[in-house]
Design a protein around this motif. Sequence first.
Motif, PDB file in Angstrom:
ATOM      1  N   ARG B 237      -2.326   6.379   4.810  1.00 13.18           N
ATOM      2  CA  ARG B 237      -1.875   7.543   5.583  1.00 13.18           C
ATOM      3  C   ARG B 237      -2.299   8.821   4.877  1.00 13.18           C
ATOM      4  N   HIS B 238      -2.271   8.802   3.563  1.00 12.25           N
ATOM      5  CA  HIS B 238      -2.738   9.958   2.806  1.00 12.25           C
ATOM      6  C   HIS B 238      -3.264   9.468   1.474  1.00 12.25           C
ATOM      7  N   GLN B 239      -4.189  10.198   0.913  1.00 10.49           N
ATOM      8  CA  GLN B 239      -4.744   9.830  -0.383  1.00 10.49           C
ATOM      9  C   GLN B 239      -3.829  10.391  -1.457  1.00 10.49           C
ATOM     10  N   GLN B 240      -3.467   9.559  -2.353  1.00 12.82           N
ATOM     11  CA  GLN B 240      -2.518   9.946  -3.384  1.00 12.82           C
ATOM     12  C   GLN B 240      -2.815   9.026  -4.556  1.00 12.82           C
ATOM     13  N   GLU B 241      -2.739   9.545  -5.760  1.00 14.36           N
ATOM     14  CA  GLU B 241      -3.010   8.706  -6.925  1.00 14.36           C
ATOM     15  C   GLU B 241      -1.718   8.059  -7.392  1.00 14.36           C
ATOM     16  N   LEU B 242      -1.799   6.780  -7.694  1.00 11.91           N
ATOM     17  CA  LEU B 242      -0.643   6.115  -8.296  1.00 11.91           C
ATOM     18  C   LEU B 242      -0.847   6.117  -9.809  1.00 11.91           C
ATOM     19  N   LEU B 243       0.151   6.594 -10.541  1.00 15.38           N
ATOM     20  CA  LEU B 243       0.086   6.479 -11.996  1.00 15.38           C
ATOM     21  C   LEU B 243       0.273   5.015 -12.343  1.00 15.38           C
ATOM     22  N   SER B 244      -0.531   4.514 -13.264  1.00 15.10           N
ATOM     23  CA  SER B 244      -0.444   3.103 -13.650  1.00 15.10           C
ATOM     24  C   SER B 244       1.001   2.719 -13.932  1.00 15.10           C
ATOM     25  N   THR B 245       1.415   1.622 -13.366  1.00 13.39           N
ATOM     26  CA  THR B 245       2.791   1.153 -13.509  1.00 13.39           C
ATOM     27  C   THR B 245       2.806  -0.364 -13.508  1.00 13.39           C
ATOM     28  N   ALA B 246       3.990  -0.942 -13.700  1.00 14.63           N
ATOM     29  CA  ALA B 246       4.071  -2.394 -13.866  1.00 14.63           C
ATOM     30  C   ALA B 246       3.669  -3.135 -12.585  1.00 14.63           C
ATOM     31  N   VAL B 247       2.966  -4.225 -12.783  1.00 16.19           N
ATOM     32  CA  VAL B 247       2.707  -5.193 -11.718  1.00 16.19           C
ATOM     33  C   VAL B 247       3.089  -6.560 -12.289  1.00 16.19           C
ATOM     34  N   THR B 248       3.107  -7.562 -11.413  1.00 18.01           N
ATOM     35  CA  THR B 248       3.567  -8.879 -11.854  1.00 18.01           C
ATOM     36  C   THR B 248       2.923  -9.928 -10.955  1.00 18.01           C
ATOM     37  N   PRO B 249       2.844 -11.174 -11.404  1.00 21.85           N
ATOM     38  CA  PRO B 249       2.294 -12.189 -10.507  1.00 21.85           C
ATOM     39  C   PRO B 249       3.004 -12.130  -9.142  1.00 21.85           C
ATOM     40  N   GLY B 250       2.205 -12.156  -8.068  1.00 24.47           N
ATOM     41  CA  GLY B 250       2.758 -12.032  -6.726  1.00 24.47           C
ATOM     42  C   GLY B 250       2.624 -10.641  -6.127  1.00 24.47           C
ATOM     43  N   THR B 251       2.266  -9.654  -6.961  1.00 26.07           N
ATOM     44  CA  THR B 251       2.042  -8.306  -6.433  1.00 26.07           C
ATOM     45  C   THR B 251       0.739  -8.290  -5.631  1.00 26.07           C
ATOM     46  N   ILE B 252       0.787  -7.697  -4.418  1.00 26.08           N
ATOM     47  CA  ILE B 252      -0.447  -7.503  -3.645  1.00 26.08           C
ATOM     48  C   ILE B 252      -0.830  -6.034  -3.751  1.00 26.08           C
ATOM     49  N   GLN B 253      -1.975  -5.792  -4.392  1.00 28.21           N
ATOM     50  CA  GLN B 253      -2.493  -4.437  -4.551  1.00 28.21           C
ATOM     51  C   GLN B 253      -3.535  -4.166  -3.478  1.00 28.21           C
ATOM     52  N   VAL B 254      -3.683  -2.896  -3.131  1.00 24.93           N
ATOM     53  CA  VAL B 254      -4.766  -2.498  -2.225  1.00 24.93           C
ATOM     54  C   VAL B 254      -5.759  -1.680  -3.046  1.00 24.93           C
ATOM     55  N   VAL B 255      -6.981  -2.199  -3.204  1.00 24.16           N
ATOM     56  CA  VAL B 255      -7.972  -1.495  -4.015  1.00 24.16           C
ATOM     57  C   VAL B 255      -8.643  -0.412  -3.170  1.00 24.16           C
ATOM     58  N   ASN B 256      -9.570   0.325  -3.787  1.00 21.25           N
ATOM     59  CA  ASN B 256     -10.070   1.557  -3.157  1.00 21.25           C
ATOM     60  C   ASN B 256     -10.709   1.367  -1.782  1.00 21.25           C
ATOM     61  N   ASP B 257     -11.357   0.240  -1.542  1.00 23.67           N
ATOM     62  CA  ASP B 257     -11.978   0.057  -0.222  1.00 23.67           C
ATOM     63  C   ASP B 257     -10.993  -0.498   0.801  1.00 23.67           C
ATOM     64  N   GLY B 258      -9.715  -0.616   0.442  1.00 22.07           N
ATOM     65  CA  GLY B 258      -8.699  -1.087   1.386  1.00 22.07           C
ATOM     66  C   GLY B 258      -8.478  -2.591   1.354  1.00 22.07           C
ATOM     67  N   SER B 259      -9.221  -3.315   0.494  1.00 21.96           N
ATOM     68  CA  SER B 259      -9.048  -4.776   0.408  1.00 21.96           C
ATOM     69  C   SER B 259      -7.783  -5.133  -0.367  1.00 21.96           C
ATOM     70  N   LEU B 260      -7.298  -6.338  -0.103  1.00 21.61           N
ATOM     71  CA  LEU B 260      -6.083  -6.831  -0.753  1.00 21.61           C
ATOM     72  C   LEU B 260      -6.444  -7.716  -1.946  1.00 21.61           C
TER      73      LEU B 260
END
Lengths: 245, 329
Positions: B237-260
Motif C-alpha cells: 500500500r505504501h513504501q516504508q522501510e522496516l528496521l531489521s527485527t526478529a524473525v523466526t521459523p514460520g515467518t513469511i517475509q515479502v521480499v522487494n519484488d513482492g515474492s513470499l
Amino acid sequence: MQPSPNYLRIYPLSEKAVSIAFGQTISEQNLRDIALLNKLIEQQPLPGLLSTVPAYATLTLFYEPGTVKALHSLKGETCAEKIKTYIDGLGASSNNGVEVNSRRITIPVCYEGDYAPDLNFVAEHNNLKPGEVVHLHSSVTYKVYMIGFVPGFAYLGGMDKRIATPRLSKPRTVIPAGSVGIAGEQTGVYPLTTPGGWQLIGRTPVQLFNPLAEAPALLKAGDEVIFKSISLTEFNEYLHENPYR
Amino acid sequence: MKIRIVKPGLLTTIQDLGRWAYLAQAVPVSGAMDTYSARLANKCIGNPDNDAVIEFTASGASFIAETDLLIAYTGGGAILEVNEQQLPPNRPLFVPVGSNITFTNSRNGFRTYLAIAGGWDLPLVLGSRSTYTIAGFGGHKGRSLQKQDILESSQNLTPLAEKIFLSLKTDHINYSSWHAGVPFRTLDNYTIRIMPGHEFGWFEGQSIATLLSTAYNINNRSNRMGCFLDGIQMKRRHQQELLSTAVTPGTIQVVNDGSLVLLMADAQTTGGYPRIAQIAAADLPLCGQLKPGDAIKFEEISFHDAETLYFEQENNIEMIGQAIAAKFR
C-alpha cells in the motif's frame, strides 16, 4: 535520570515469541530503553524464557509455551497476554537504580595489502587518501545496535559519512572471517566466511564468533567498539598468540 | 549400537529440537525441519523427544547396521527397505547386525527421521546437537553426513527403550504390531494455517485476498533456511522501510519484488523484510515436508486459535508417549 521502559506496544511474533516495540527509529534512546528492559527481565526472569533478542526498535522474547501457560500468577489467557502482564509489571515495580553499563571493546584491524582489497576504491570514491579512510574508520567509537544476519554479526552505528561507499555491484562468493567492510553508511565485521557485497577495507585477527565459547559472540547489543589500526606484523603476532579455536 | 553411512543421499544431517538459547547472538534455531516427526520417531523407541535424530532428505541414502539396532523412522521422504523388504514406519524396528538399509522413494513428503535407542551420541554445541552447516558446527563435525561416516548411539537407554529392545530382539528383522498412531499427513489439498504478521497491513487488500485464495508452489531453490514460494506477488500500500527485527521459523517475509519467502529451521534470527504472516506452529512441521513443486494454500486464523491448536498438538504427542509406555508396564 529516571529510567523507565517506554515501549509502545507488545505483539505476538509466533506462538513462541512476543515482540515489544519501541518506535520506528534507530536511536541511542531506543538502544538504552531496550537494554534497560532486557536488564529488568534478566533480574526478574520469566519461567520458560529461552532467549531475548534485541533489535533496532524491538525486544523479542522467545519462550516455551507450556511453561508460560502454566503461570497462573500472571493475568491473561494466552501466553502473549501473560507475557504482557509480566512486562507491564517490570516497568511498574522495579525501575529504581537499574543501570545498564556498556562495555568498550577494541578490535585490532590491519588495513593493509591483501586484507584491504577495496581500500583504494573507498578512498577514490570519497576523494580521500587511503590513509585518511583508515584514520576516519579507526578514530570513532561505534555502538552495537543489534546482532543479526549471521552468528555474531554486529550492526554498528556511528561511522563517519565521509567514508560511506555503496556495496559492490557484484558480491564476492567468499569473504574470509574477520573481514572489515563498508556498505553504504554502515560498517561491520564478517564473523564467518560467507559470500557478501561489502567494500573490504581491512581484516581483524580477532575471532568474532566461536561456537565452542561460553559466550559465542564477542559483541552484544549496547557495546561500544573501537577499531585500532595494526600492522601486518602485529596481525600475524596476534594470530600466533591467539590461534582460532 | 552403530551404523555406517554407505550413501549419504541429498542432504543428511543430525538434528534435535533446536538451539533456542543463543538467538540474541544470531545463532539460528536449526533443529529438525519437521519436529513433529522427529519427536514421534524418538517416542516409538522410548527416547526423550529432544534426542538427536538423523534427518534424511528425499530418497537415495543407505547405511549398514554395524551392530544390532533398535530404530524407528517417521516422516514422508522415503520408505526404508532391507533386501527389498519394506520396513514399516512409525514403530520400533529391530534390525540385526549386517543389514543394509536403503531409502526408497516415497511420494508423501520430503524428509525422513531416523531415531535410535539412546539417541545419536554427539556432543552438545551451544546446548544442542543440531547441525548448522552454514557456520560448520553441531551434529557430526558440523557438516552433513558423508560416505563411511560412523555414527553411534548413546548407551544410556531409558528403561522404556530397554524394554522395547528386549521385546523385539531376535536374529532377524522384527517390529511391533502396534504403531505410534498417527499416519503421516500428506499435503494433498492441505491448507496451511497462518496468522497475520505484524506488517500484514502494509499490503493491498487485493494482495491479501490473493494470499488467502490462490496456491503457492515451492521453488527448487528452497532449503533448510527457507522456502521460496512461487505465485502471485504481493503489492504494498505504501513504501516504508522496516528496521531489521526478529524473525523466526514460520515467518513469511515479502521480499522487494513482492515474492513470499517462508523462513525455516536454519533461518537468520533477524530480518528487514515485512512479515506478512506467521505459519501456525501446529502446521510448521508439515512445511518441513514440502518438496520443490508442491502447492500449498493458506487459511487465516487468529493467534488465539493458533495457540489452542498448538496445545492440542502437544497434548496429542504427550498421549502417544503415554500410550506407548502403557504397553510395557
